[in-house]
Design a protein around this motif. Sequence first.
Motif, PDB file in Angstrom:
ATOM      1  N   GLN A  39      -2.215  12.422  -7.507  1.00 44.56           N
ATOM      2  CA  GLN A  39      -3.523  12.002  -7.007  1.00 44.56           C
ATOM      3  C   GLN A  39      -3.584  12.116  -5.485  1.00 44.56           C
ATOM      4  N   PRO A  40      -4.814  12.270  -4.953  1.00 44.63           N
ATOM      5  CA  PRO A  40      -4.951  12.262  -3.498  1.00 44.63           C
ATOM      6  C   PRO A  40      -4.818  10.834  -2.977  1.00 44.63           C
ATOM      7  N   ILE A  41      -4.578  10.706  -1.693  1.00 47.88           N
ATOM      8  CA  ILE A  41      -4.643   9.380  -1.055  1.00 47.88           C
ATOM      9  C   ILE A  41      -5.419   9.495   0.250  1.00 47.88           C
ATOM     10  N   LEU A  42      -5.947   8.367   0.686  1.00 51.62           N
ATOM     11  CA  LEU A  42      -6.508   8.273   2.030  1.00 51.62           C
ATOM     12  C   LEU A  42      -5.466   7.519   2.843  1.00 51.62           C
ATOM     13  N   TYR A  88      -7.217  12.267   4.762  1.00 52.61           N
ATOM     14  CA  TYR A  88      -7.245  12.584   3.328  1.00 52.61           C
ATOM     15  C   TYR A  88      -6.070  13.510   3.014  1.00 52.61           C
ATOM     16  N   ILE A  93       0.849  -1.203   0.000  1.00 51.78           N
ATOM     17  CA  ILE A  93       0.000   0.000   0.000  1.00 51.78           C
ATOM     18  C   ILE A  93       0.885   1.253   0.000  1.00 51.78           C
ATOM     19  N   LEU A 141       0.727   6.912  -6.497  1.00 49.18           N
ATOM     20  CA  LEU A 141      -0.421   7.810  -6.678  1.00 49.18           C
ATOM     21  C   LEU A 141      -0.032   9.258  -6.398  1.00 49.18           C
ATOM     22  N   PRO A 178      -3.435   5.928   5.891  1.00 45.10           N
ATOM     23  CA  PRO A 178      -3.696   5.387   7.226  1.00 45.10           C
ATOM     24  C   PRO A 178      -2.995   6.240   8.278  1.00 45.10           C
ATOM     25  N   GLN A 232       1.947   1.752  -3.458  1.00 49.81           N
ATOM     26  CA  GLN A 232       0.815   2.247  -4.246  1.00 49.81           C
ATOM     27  C   GLN A 232       0.574   3.736  -3.976  1.00 49.81           C
ATOM     28  N   LEU A 280      -4.113   2.200  15.649  1.00 47.95           N
ATOM     29  CA  LEU A 280      -4.369   2.567  14.258  1.00 47.95           C
ATOM     30  C   LEU A 280      -5.689   3.318  14.225  1.00 47.95           C
ATOM     31  N   ASP A 281      -5.657   4.545  13.740  1.00 45.68           N
ATOM     32  CA  ASP A 281      -6.823   5.431  13.832  1.00 45.68           C
ATOM     33  C   ASP A 281      -7.435   5.688  12.460  1.00 45.68           C
ATOM     34  N   ARG A 282      -8.426   6.513  12.467  1.00 46.19           N
ATOM     35  CA  ARG A 282      -9.130   6.963  11.264  1.00 46.19           C
ATOM     36  C   ARG A 282      -8.141   7.558  10.255  1.00 46.19           C
ATOM     37  N   PRO A 283      -8.234   7.187   8.992  1.00 47.15           N
ATOM     38  CA  PRO A 283      -7.261   7.699   8.003  1.00 47.15           C
ATOM     39  C   PRO A 283      -7.439   9.188   7.699  1.00 47.15           C
TER      40      PRO A 283
END
Lengths: 309, 309
Positions: free
Chosen positions: A84-87, A103, A72, A79, A89, A75, A98-101
Motif C-alpha cells: 500500500q502507499p503511505i503519506l 506520498y 505510526i 502498509l 511525514p 503502521q 517537520l514539513d509537508r508529508p
Amino acid sequence: MPRTTTLGRPVILGIVGDSAAGKTTLTSGIAQILGPARVATICTDDYHAFDRRERAENGLSALDPRCNHMDILEQHLRLLRQGQPILKPVYNHERGTLDRPDYIAPKPYIIVEGLLGYATRAMRDCYDVKVFLDPDPKLRIRWKVKRDTERRGYTRDEVMWALDKRRFDSPTHIEPQRTFADIIINFFPPLEQMEESGAHLNVRHILRPTLPHPDLTPILGMSAQSGLHLELSRDTDGKPVDVLEIAGTIPERRALKVEDLLWALIPEASQMRARLGAYDGPAMSHPLALTQLFIAYHMLMAAEGIHAV
Amino acid sequence: MPRTTTLGRPVILGIVGDSAAGKTTLTSGIAQILGPARVATICTDDYHAFDRRERAENGLSALDPRCNHMDILEQHLRLLRQGQPILKPVYNHERGTLDRPDYIAPKPYIIVEGLLGYATRAMRDCYDVKVFLDPDPKLRIRWKVKRDTERRGYTRDEVMWALDKRRFDSPTHIEPQRTFADIIINFFPPLEQMEESGAHLNVRHILRPTLPHPDLTPILGMSAQSGLHLELSRDTDGKPVDVLEIAGTIPERRALKVEDLLWALIPEASQMRARLGAYDGPAMSHPLALTQLFIAYHMLMAAEGIHAV
C-alpha cells in the motif's frame, strides 16, 4: 514498472545504525543495484514527533523512542509490506522542522534506514532482510563530524557536544537493536592506518544463520593475503556466526572475481554493475561495493521467494 | 477515557457537502453532544495533494479527486475504524499551504467532514452514519461569502469568481455523493424571508431506510402549525423516503418536547444539553439543535451496536 515481486508483495530491507554509521551511503548503492525506479527509500528520522526547537524545550533526544511516532512507523511498515502507499511525514534535517508529508507509492523494494527500525517486534516482523551498521566507534565520530559540519551546518564543537549528550542514548536505544539483525556490518580502519575513513577501510560481516547466505566456497581457501576471509566464530553475545572479512587492500582482480560470482547469481541486475562502491570520497571502495552487493543479493533472493519468510 | 465503544470499535460519522454547506457548524454541535474528549474530527480538505500555489499552476480545483490523496484518505478511514491512530496531513486554509501532519489518537467517535468523503466504495464502507448536507443553493452562497470574506481573507469578488470557476465541479464531484447518504439535511429559508440565513431557517431531513430512525409518533399528529412534520415522500431519484421538516418558527415549548424525547433515548449524553444549536449568529436555532441531536442519536445507537453494521 512492476509494483511487486515474484513473492507477491514488496521486499523490505532494514538498515539500522547510529547517527553517521554509514546508512545512506550503503543504502544508495543497494538502491542502484536493485534499480532506483523499483526502490522506495524511507528514513525513519522522518517519524520524529518533535521538531528541533521542541526537542530543545522538552530535552528529549531524537534517538529516544518517545521522540518518535513509533506506532505510526509500525503502521507504515505494515502498509508498505502489504503493497500500500503511505503519506510519509518529513523531517527537514537542514532546518530542523517537520514539513509537508511525501506520498510514497508502492514499489517492489523498500529500504527502511534509520535509528530505531528494529525497536519493536511489530516493526521487526516487517523486514525480509535486517542489517545493522556497527562501524568502529572512532570511525563513526570522524564520519559524523565530517557530515554534520559539511552538510548540516553545525560546527565541530556542536557535533562533539551532541555526541557527548547522546552518550547514554546509543547504548540505551540503538545498540540493543543489533541483536535482531541478520547481518551486522562493521567497517574498521586497518591497524597501521587508524586515520583511514574511506576507500581502504576493511569490512567485517557478521552473518547470523537467520538468512541463507550465498555459498562462498568457490572464492575461499586461497592465501591469507587474498583480502577475503570467512570463518566460524562467536558473536559478542556468544552465539555462533559466520564472519566474512573483506580487506580494503583486496586486489582489484580478486574483488572483481567475487563480484562476478555474485552477479552470476543475480543476472537481472547486472546492468547496474558500474555504479557500485561509490561513497563521499575520491576512490571507489571494494569492501563497500561487495557489502552492497551481498545485501542486494539477499533482497533479490527474497523477492524470488527463495528465502524463508 | 474509553478508547472504543460497546460495539468494540470506533463509530464513524460522515458529513459530506459542498464548500460552506454548514459542515463545521453541524459537526461541532454533534461533537458537543457526544463529548469533545471522546470525538476526533477529521476534515478531508487536509488530504489535498497540492497547495494553493500548485493548484493555481496545474489548474485543478480542490473539489477534484485528482487534487486529493483519495487512496490515503481511504486508508486512514479504514485505520480509524480499526481503532488505530493516524498521522493526518494538514492543509492550512488561511495560508493555502500543506503543513506538518497531526497525530490523531483513536477515539470512540470519529467525525469525518469534507467534500469527498463518499467518493469511493472503500470510503463509504467505513461509515456507520452518512449525512449529506444539501442547503438551498442561494443560502449556501450567502454562507460562503460570509465565511470566506470574514475568516479566510478573500474579497467578495474573489469568492464569487471561485464559485463560478467551480460551477462544473459541484455537479461532477460533490452532488453524486448525495445518493450514498442515510440522511440528507436541507436547510432553507422560509418563503416570506428569502434573505434569512440563521436562526429562522427551516430544515428538511430526508431519511433513507438505510438506518433505523427513531420512532417519532409520540410527537407527530399534531396541528400543521406545530412546526414539525413527517411524511412519506419520494426523493429526487424517485426512491421512497421519510421527510421530516422542522420549521424555524417551531415554538420553543414544542422544540424542547422533541429534545426531551430524544434525550430520553440517550440519557448518557444529557449533561451536554445546554450547548446545542449554536452557530455563527446571535440566537440559537432549534432546527439546527434538533438536527444535531438526531444525528448524535444515530451515533449513540451505533455505538451500542443497535444499528445493523
